[in-house]
Design a protein around this motif. Structure first.
Motif, PDB file in Angstrom:
ATOM      1  N   ASN A  27       0.826  -1.205   0.000  1.00 13.99           N
ATOM      2  CA  ASN A  27       0.000   0.000   0.000  1.00 13.99           C
ATOM      3  C   ASN A  27       0.863   1.258   0.000  1.00 13.99           C
ATOM      4  OD1 ASN A  27      -2.609  -1.434   0.530  1.00 13.99           O
ATOM      5  ND2 ASN A  27      -1.577  -1.962   2.442  1.00 13.99           N
ATOM      6  N   GLN A  28       0.332   2.305  -0.616  1.00 15.51           N
ATOM      7  CA  GLN A  28       0.934   3.633  -0.469  1.00 15.51           C
ATOM      8  C   GLN A  28       0.081   4.377   0.555  1.00 15.51           C
ATOM      9  OE1 GLN A  28       1.060   6.005  -4.042  1.00 15.51           O
ATOM     10  NE2 GLN A  28       1.606   7.865  -2.913  1.00 15.51           N
ATOM     11  N   VAL A  29       0.654   4.676   1.711  1.00 19.11           N
ATOM     12  CA  VAL A  29      -0.113   5.272   2.807  1.00 19.11           C
ATOM     13  C   VAL A  29       0.202   6.764   2.923  1.00 19.11           C
ATOM     14  CG1 VAL A  29      -0.679   5.141   5.266  1.00 19.11           C
ATOM     15  CG2 VAL A  29      -0.055   3.051   4.022  1.00 19.11           C
ATOM     16  N   ILE A  30      -0.843   7.576   2.883  1.00 18.99           N
ATOM     17  CA  ILE A  30      -0.700   9.020   3.081  1.00 18.99           C
ATOM     18  C   ILE A  30      -1.219   9.314   4.480  1.00 18.99           C
ATOM     19  CG2 ILE A  30      -1.475  11.296   2.310  1.00 18.99           C
ATOM     20  CD1 ILE A  30      -1.937   9.619  -0.465  1.00 18.99           C
ATOM     21  N   GLU A  31      -0.319   9.722   5.371  1.00 23.27           N
ATOM     22  CA  GLU A  31      -0.674   9.921   6.770  1.00 23.27           C
ATOM     23  C   GLU A  31      -0.974  11.390   7.060  1.00 23.27           C
ATOM     24  OE1 GLU A  31       1.821   8.096   9.706  1.00 23.27           O
ATOM     25  OE2 GLU A  31       2.522   6.542   8.310  1.00 23.27           O
ATOM     26  N   ILE A  32      -2.084  11.618   7.762  1.00 26.01           N
ATOM     27  CA  ILE A  32      -2.395  12.941   8.304  1.00 26.01           C
ATOM     28  C   ILE A  32      -2.380  12.791   9.817  1.00 26.01           C
ATOM     29  CG2 ILE A  32      -4.101  14.783   8.450  1.00 26.01           C
ATOM     30  CD1 ILE A  32      -5.004  14.031   5.660  1.00 26.01           C
ATOM     31  N   PHE A  38      -2.105  19.379  10.166  1.00 25.17           N
ATOM     32  CA  PHE A  38      -2.930  19.514   8.958  1.00 25.17           C
ATOM     33  C   PHE A  38      -4.376  19.726   9.399  1.00 25.17           C
ATOM     34  CE2 PHE A  38      -5.462  18.416   5.357  1.00 25.17           C
ATOM     35  CZ  PHE A  38      -4.695  18.729   4.242  1.00 25.17           C
ATOM     36  N   ASP A  39      -4.993  20.809   8.952  1.00 23.88           N
ATOM     37  CA  ASP A  39      -6.355  21.145   9.359  1.00 23.88           C
ATOM     38  C   ASP A  39      -7.364  20.534   8.384  1.00 23.88           C
ATOM     39  OD1 ASP A  39      -8.657  22.177  10.379  1.00 23.88           O
ATOM     40  OD2 ASP A  39      -8.194  24.285   9.938  1.00 23.88           O
ATOM     41  N   ASN A  43     -11.192  23.025   3.833  1.00 21.50           N
ATOM     42  CA  ASN A  43     -11.462  22.231   2.634  1.00 21.50           C
ATOM     43  C   ASN A  43     -10.517  22.568   1.484  1.00 21.50           C
ATOM     44  OD1 ASN A  43     -13.046  20.149   1.410  1.00 21.50           O
ATOM     45  ND2 ASN A  43     -13.917  21.708   0.080  1.00 21.50           N
ATOM     46  N   THR A  44      -9.998  23.795   1.435  1.00 21.91           N
ATOM     47  CA  THR A  44      -9.052  24.133   0.363  1.00 21.91           C
ATOM     48  C   THR A  44      -7.780  23.291   0.482  1.00 21.91           C
ATOM     49  OG1 THR A  44      -8.147  25.954   1.695  1.00 21.91           O
ATOM     50  CG2 THR A  44      -9.900  26.502   0.126  1.00 21.91           C
ATOM     51  N   VAL A  80     -17.189  18.752  10.417  1.00 22.72           N
ATOM     52  CA  VAL A  80     -16.655  19.396   9.213  1.00 22.72           C
ATOM     53  C   VAL A  80     -15.504  18.582   8.615  1.00 22.72           C
ATOM     54  CG1 VAL A  80     -15.534  21.470   8.296  1.00 22.72           C
ATOM     55  CG2 VAL A  80     -17.438  21.696   9.890  1.00 22.72           C
ATOM     56  N   SER A  81     -14.643  18.011   9.460  1.00 17.53           N
ATOM     57  CA  SER A  81     -13.551  17.180   8.931  1.00 17.53           C
ATOM     58  C   SER A  81     -14.113  15.961   8.191  1.00 17.53           C
ATOM     59  CB  SER A  81     -12.616  16.732  10.058  1.00 17.53           C
ATOM     60  OG  SER A  81     -13.276  15.881  10.977  1.00 17.53           O
ATOM     61  N   THR A  82     -15.169  15.374   8.732  1.00 19.09           N
ATOM     62  CA  THR A  82     -15.805  14.221   8.071  1.00 19.09           C
ATOM     63  C   THR A  82     -16.432  14.642   6.742  1.00 19.09           C
ATOM     64  OG1 THR A  82     -16.257  13.222  10.232  1.00 19.09           O
ATOM     65  CG2 THR A  82     -17.500  12.362   8.347  1.00 19.09           C
TER      66      THR A  82
END
Length: 285
Positions: A27-32, A38-39, A43-44, A80-82
């Motif tokens: 897998n390529q995992v992008i972690e936040i 990271f807010d 949304n931008t 809002v994050s969801t």
């Protein structure tokens, strides 16, 4: 086939364990990691994240006492994050996996299946119910495939000291273990088993929005947990309870896990005795 997977809340207790497991696969995992880095409510910023195949949304404000003192912040952050990540899922045509919570309040019957009425008892749980409803709405309106996992009481090595089990373990070397209430019974699920449920959620092909309990199907009281940890550690500490009942306390929870077993082939592999032993040994190191 390699999947590009975005994990929010990757630096948390569940996130760390999940990302370790994902990195062992192809897998390529992008972690936040956290909101300070990271807010997700912006949304931008979310729109500029790389395109992915799966979004696993773990990040949330979750400390219940704080949800009473600062409810607006909890609702805004969690909902809002969801919403922003669901929008990204819609545009990327990605599967969405939401880690929800125990949403049933005081049980009308036991064990609790996924059809039991939701009855949130605090702003945190209410925010999670709102997030679940957004997943259902995106499935209805846009055909977005999502899975909602409702873990019961998660535990294991590395959990924050504010949770029940770490707080008991930290007191085992003292003369006395002092806790609030001996009675509440909970269904405990080991962190490795929850991670496996998330991994199986990635692989399963299910249309629409599907909801699953993640638990063991058994419950244990606080005093039973203390007894087990005292035996494991050979502690000589005495046990004392303040007999103080928390606001909105639920006295028993047992998960019905037939649905996740049937649809995902998942069942817990680590029983409570083994899980407590692993958690205690890790804390001792």
């Amino acid at each position: 086939m390699m999947k590009r997977i975005l994990v929010s809340g990757s630096s948390g207790f569940i996130g760390k364990n999940l990302c370790q497991a994902l990195s062992r696969g192809n897998n390529q995992v992008i972690e936040i990691p956290s909101s300070s880095e990271f807010d997700l409510c912006d949304n931008t910023k979310v729109e500029k994240l790389p395109e992915v195949d799966v979004i696993i949304h773990l990040a949330a404000k979750s400390y219940i006492p704080e949800s009473f003192s600062n409810p607006r912040f909890f609702y805004q952050n969690n909902v809002v994050s969801t919403l922003n990540l669901l929008e990204k899922s819609r545009k990327d045509k990605a599967k969405f996996i939401l880690l929800s919570t125990y949403v049933y309040g005081n049980p009308q019957y036991l064990p609790l299946d996924e059809n039991h009425p939701r009855n949130p008892l605090n702003p945190y749980t209410q925010s999670k119910v709102m997030c679940e409803d957004l997943c259902q709405a995106y499935a209805r309106d846009f055909g977005l495939n999502s899975i909602i996992l409702r873990p019961f009481n998660v535990y294991g090595p590395g959990q924050l000291s504010s949770f029940l089990l770490p707080s008991i373990i930290s007191q085992l070397n003292k003369e006395e273990i002092f806790l609030q209430d001996s009675r509440p019974k909970r269904d405990y699920v080991f962190i490795d088993d929850l991670v496996e449920a998330i991994l199986q959620s990635i692989e399963v092909e299910k249309e629409g929005c599907n909801v699953y309990n993640v638990g063991s199907g058994s419950s244990y009281s606080v005093s039973e947990i203390v007894d087990m940890l005292v035996q494991i550690s050979k502690s000589t500490a005495n046990m004392r309870f303040a007999n103080v009942e928390r606001k909105g306390e639920v006295l028993n929870t047992i998960a019905d896990i037939k649905k996740i077993n049937s649809d995902l082939g998942w069942s817990p592999l680590v029983d409570l005795q083994e899980g407590l032993m692993r958690t205690y040994n890790s804390a001792k190191k």
